[in-house]
Design a protein around this motif. Structure first.
Motif, PDB file in Angstrom:
ATOM      1  N   GLN A  83       0.807  -1.281  -0.076  1.00 42.39           N
ATOM      2  CA  GLN A  83       0.025  -0.021  -0.028  1.00 42.39           C
ATOM      3  C   GLN A  83       0.754   1.237   0.000  1.00 42.39           C
ATOM      4  OE1 GLN A  83      -3.069  -0.167   3.087  1.00 42.39           O
ATOM      5  NE2 GLN A  83      -3.597  -2.272   2.529  1.00 42.39           N
ATOM      6  N   ILE A  84       1.958   1.271   0.284  1.00 43.92           N
ATOM      7  CA  ILE A  84       2.869   2.125  -0.004  1.00 43.92           C
ATOM      8  C   ILE A  84       3.110   2.682  -1.490  1.00 43.92           C
ATOM      9  CG2 ILE A  84       5.388   3.257   0.565  1.00 43.92           C
ATOM     10  CD1 ILE A  84       5.561   0.913   2.814  1.00 43.92           C
ATOM     11  N   PRO A  85       2.786   3.962  -1.467  1.00 45.98           N
ATOM     12  CA  PRO A  85       2.796   4.536  -2.947  1.00 45.98           C
ATOM     13  C   PRO A  85       4.256   4.563  -3.733  1.00 45.98           C
ATOM     14  CG  PRO A  85       1.539   5.949  -1.562  1.00 45.98           C
ATOM     15  CD  PRO A  85       2.249   5.156  -0.622  1.00 45.98           C
ATOM     16  N   TYR A  86       4.245   4.383  -4.887  1.00 48.08           N
ATOM     17  CA  TYR A  86       5.549   4.516  -5.532  1.00 48.08           C
ATOM     18  C   TYR A  86       6.264   5.682  -5.275  1.00 48.08           C
ATOM     19  CZ  TYR A  86       8.333   4.364 -10.019  1.00 48.08           C
ATOM     20  OH  TYR A  86       9.390   4.615 -10.767  1.00 48.08           O
ATOM     21  N   GLY A  87       7.437   5.565  -5.215  1.00 46.50           N
ATOM     22  CA  GLY A  87       8.221   7.191  -4.968  1.00 46.50           C
ATOM     23  C   GLY A  87       8.114   7.402  -3.673  1.00 46.50           C
ATOM     24  N   ARG A  88       7.304   6.797  -2.591  1.00 46.43           N
ATOM     25  CA  ARG A  88       6.907   7.350  -1.275  1.00 46.43           C
ATOM     26  C   ARG A  88       7.603   6.213  -0.240  1.00 46.43           C
ATOM     27  NH1 ARG A  88       2.756  11.109  -0.997  1.00 46.43           N
ATOM     28  NH2 ARG A  88       3.615  11.486   1.126  1.00 46.43           N
ATOM     29  N   THR A  89       7.860   6.591   1.027  1.00 47.17           N
ATOM     30  CA  THR A  89       8.330   5.931   1.947  1.00 47.17           C
ATOM     31  C   THR A  89       7.558   5.775   3.324  1.00 47.17           C
ATOM     32  OG1 THR A  89       9.771   7.720   2.835  1.00 47.17           O
ATOM     33  CG2 THR A  89      10.798   6.064   1.320  1.00 47.17           C
ATOM     34  N   ARG A  90       7.533   5.008   3.987  1.00 44.07           N
ATOM     35  CA  ARG A  90       6.938   5.025   5.260  1.00 44.07           C
ATOM     36  C   ARG A  90       8.240   4.387   6.451  1.00 44.07           C
ATOM     37  NH1 ARG A  90       4.065   7.035   2.940  1.00 44.07           N
ATOM     38  NH2 ARG A  90       1.602   6.648   2.632  1.00 44.07           N
ATOM     39  N   SER A  91       8.131   4.523   7.547  1.00 41.47           N
ATOM     40  CA  SER A  91       8.748   4.230   8.756  1.00 41.47           C
ATOM     41  C   SER A  91       8.303   2.978   9.165  1.00 41.47           C
ATOM     42  CB  SER A  91       9.231   5.528   9.801  1.00 41.47           C
ATOM     43  OG  SER A  91       7.785   5.536  10.420  1.00 41.47           O
ATOM     44  N   TYR A  92       9.237   2.198   9.941  1.00 43.69           N
ATOM     45  CA  TYR A  92       8.783   1.261  10.603  1.00 43.69           C
ATOM     46  C   TYR A  92       7.789   1.333  11.687  1.00 43.69           C
ATOM     47  CZ  TYR A  92      12.940  -0.662   8.528  1.00 43.69           C
ATOM     48  OH  TYR A  92      13.833  -1.281   7.434  1.00 43.69           O
ATOM     49  N   GLY A  93       7.712   2.677  12.370  1.00 46.49           N
ATOM     50  CA  GLY A  93       6.962   3.136  13.277  1.00 46.49           C
ATOM     51  C   GLY A  93       5.543   3.507  12.707  1.00 46.49           C
ATOM     52  N   GLN A  94       5.577   4.018  11.559  1.00 43.68           N
ATOM     53  CA  GLN A  94       4.438   4.220  11.035  1.00 43.68           C
ATOM     54  C   GLN A  94       3.519   2.824  10.400  1.00 43.68           C
ATOM     55  OE1 GLN A  94       6.130   6.562   7.828  1.00 43.68           O
ATOM     56  NE2 GLN A  94       4.916   8.439   8.453  1.00 43.68           N
ATOM     57  N   LEU A  95       4.429   2.005  10.032  1.00 39.91           N
ATOM     58  CA  LEU A  95       3.582   0.683   9.856  1.00 39.91           C
ATOM     59  C   LEU A  95       3.208   0.030  10.974  1.00 39.91           C
ATOM     60  CD1 LEU A  95       6.193  -0.845   7.101  1.00 39.91           C
ATOM     61  CD2 LEU A  95       3.925   0.461   6.745  1.00 39.91           C
ATOM     62  N   ALA A  96       3.847  -0.024  11.949  1.00 45.65           N
ATOM     63  CA  ALA A  96       3.424  -0.533  13.477  1.00 45.65           C
ATOM     64  C   ALA A  96       2.049   0.104  13.618  1.00 45.65           C
ATOM     65  CB  ALA A  96       4.642  -0.532  14.316  1.00 45.65           C
ATOM     66  N   ALA A  97       2.150   1.362  13.703  1.00 47.88           N
ATOM     67  CA  ALA A  97       0.851   2.106  14.015  1.00 47.88           C
ATOM     68  C   ALA A  97      -0.195   1.876  13.131  1.00 47.88           C
ATOM     69  CB  ALA A  97       0.958   3.666  13.898  1.00 47.88           C
ATOM     70  N   GLU A  98      -0.237   1.718  12.002  1.00 48.62           N
ATOM     71  CA  GLU A  98      -1.006   1.254  10.881  1.00 48.62           C
ATOM     72  C   GLU A  98      -1.489  -0.191  11.595  1.00 48.62           C
ATOM     73  OE1 GLU A  98      -0.588   1.967   6.877  1.00 48.62           O
ATOM     74  OE2 GLU A  98       1.036   3.611   7.209  1.00 48.62           O
ATOM     75  N   LEU A  99      -0.880  -0.856  11.979  1.00 50.43           N
ATOM     76  CA  LEU A  99      -1.214  -2.138  12.323  1.00 50.43           C
ATOM     77  C   LEU A  99      -1.781  -2.316  13.751  1.00 50.43           C
ATOM     78  CD1 LEU A  99       2.067  -4.423  11.560  1.00 50.43           C
ATOM     79  CD2 LEU A  99      -0.194  -4.554  10.295  1.00 50.43           C
ATOM     80  N   GLY A 100      -1.896  -1.081  14.209  1.00 53.02           N
ATOM     81  CA  GLY A 100      -2.687  -0.834  15.435  1.00 53.02           C
ATOM     82  C   GLY A 100      -1.648  -1.568  16.743  1.00 53.02           C
ATOM     83  N   GLN A 101      -0.522  -1.733  16.296  1.00 56.95           N
ATOM     84  CA  GLN A 101       0.580  -2.274  17.306  1.00 56.95           C
ATOM     85  C   GLN A 101       1.962  -1.050  17.529  1.00 56.95           C
ATOM     86  OE1 GLN A 101       0.315  -6.346  15.296  1.00 56.95           O
ATOM     87  NE2 GLN A 101       1.004  -6.456  17.690  1.00 56.95           N
ATOM     88  N   PRO A 102       1.588   0.045  17.975  1.00 53.10           N
ATOM     89  CA  PRO A 102       2.495   1.189  17.857  1.00 53.10           C
ATOM     90  C   PRO A 102       3.957   0.705  18.580  1.00 53.10           C
ATOM     91  CG  PRO A 102       0.800   1.737  19.089  1.00 53.10           C
ATOM     92  CD  PRO A 102       0.354   0.565  18.677  1.00 53.10           C
ATOM     93  N   GLY A 103       4.051  -0.054  19.552  1.00 57.59           N
ATOM     94  CA  GLY A 103       5.205  -0.443  19.923  1.00 57.59           C
ATOM     95  C   GLY A 103       5.824  -1.617  19.130  1.00 57.59           C
ATOM     96  N   ALA A 104       5.428  -1.901  18.041  1.00 61.30           N
ATOM     97  CA  ALA A 104       6.106  -3.190  17.218  1.00 61.30           C
ATOM     98  C   ALA A 104       6.798  -2.829  16.178  1.00 61.30           C
ATOM     99  CB  ALA A 104       4.836  -4.133  16.636  1.00 61.30           C
TER     100      ALA A 104
END
Length: 169
Positions: free
Chosen positions: A91-112
């Motif tokens: 789901q990360i758009p082409y040419g864009r980035t996300r951090s590990y923390g952002q992905l963890a928060a999207e999973l509903g597990q901000p500490g993961a």
């Protein structure tokens, strides 16, 4: 099902594409951390399953700047958590980035964020499932199964910094 693999060249070096006959199950760099041993039978392009031939076409389009997403049947083996992380990567758009923390928060597990990083590192479908688009919280390039140089090259390609057709490696 019979496991086959095809070796193909790319601007980021040789790639090993793996299939179960119907799905793309792996895409690995020559020096890929966490890549499995070469199980299965090597095939040439002419005898490769349709999914491997289509993967070669779509990868060529990606490297030429004509494709920003992949449309291939995928079947990556992983834990339920890894599967959830890999789904978010797509789901990360082409040419864009996300951090590990952002992905963890999207999973509903901000500490993961560390667990997200481990799952990201075990992604068996590099490029197609764009784990190269995940960076550190400060934007720094962190680990990548294909090496930091390839991660930088893929991100540069997506941001339009690499010349189309130039060999990145």
């Amino acid at each position: 099902m019979s496991i086959t693999y095809l070796l193909t060249d790319s601007p980021v070096g040789p790639l090993r594409l793996v299939s179960d006959g119907e799905h793309l199950t792996g895409l690995f760099f020559a020096e890929h951390r966490h890549a499995p041993e070469r199980a299965g039978t090597e095939v040439g392009l002419g005898e490769a399953p349709a999914v491997l031939r289509e993967a070669v076409v779509q990868l060529a389009d990606y490297f030429a700047g004509r494709r920003t997403d992949f449309d291939l049947p995928l079947a990556a083996e992983g834990t339920p958590f890894q599967q959830r992380v890999w789904a978010l990567l797509r789901q990360i758009p082409y040419g864009r980035t996300r951090s590990y923390g952002q992905l963890a928060a999207e999973l509903g597990q901000p500490g993961a964020s560390r667990a997200v990083g481990l799952a990201n590192g075990r992604n068996p479908l590099s490029i197609v499932v764009p784990c190269h688009r995940v960076v550190g919280a400060d934007g720094s390039l962190t680990g990548y199964g294909g090496g930091a140089e390839r991660k930088r090259a893929l991100l540069d390609l997506e941001r339009g910094s690499a010349s189309v057709g130039d060999q990145l490696f």
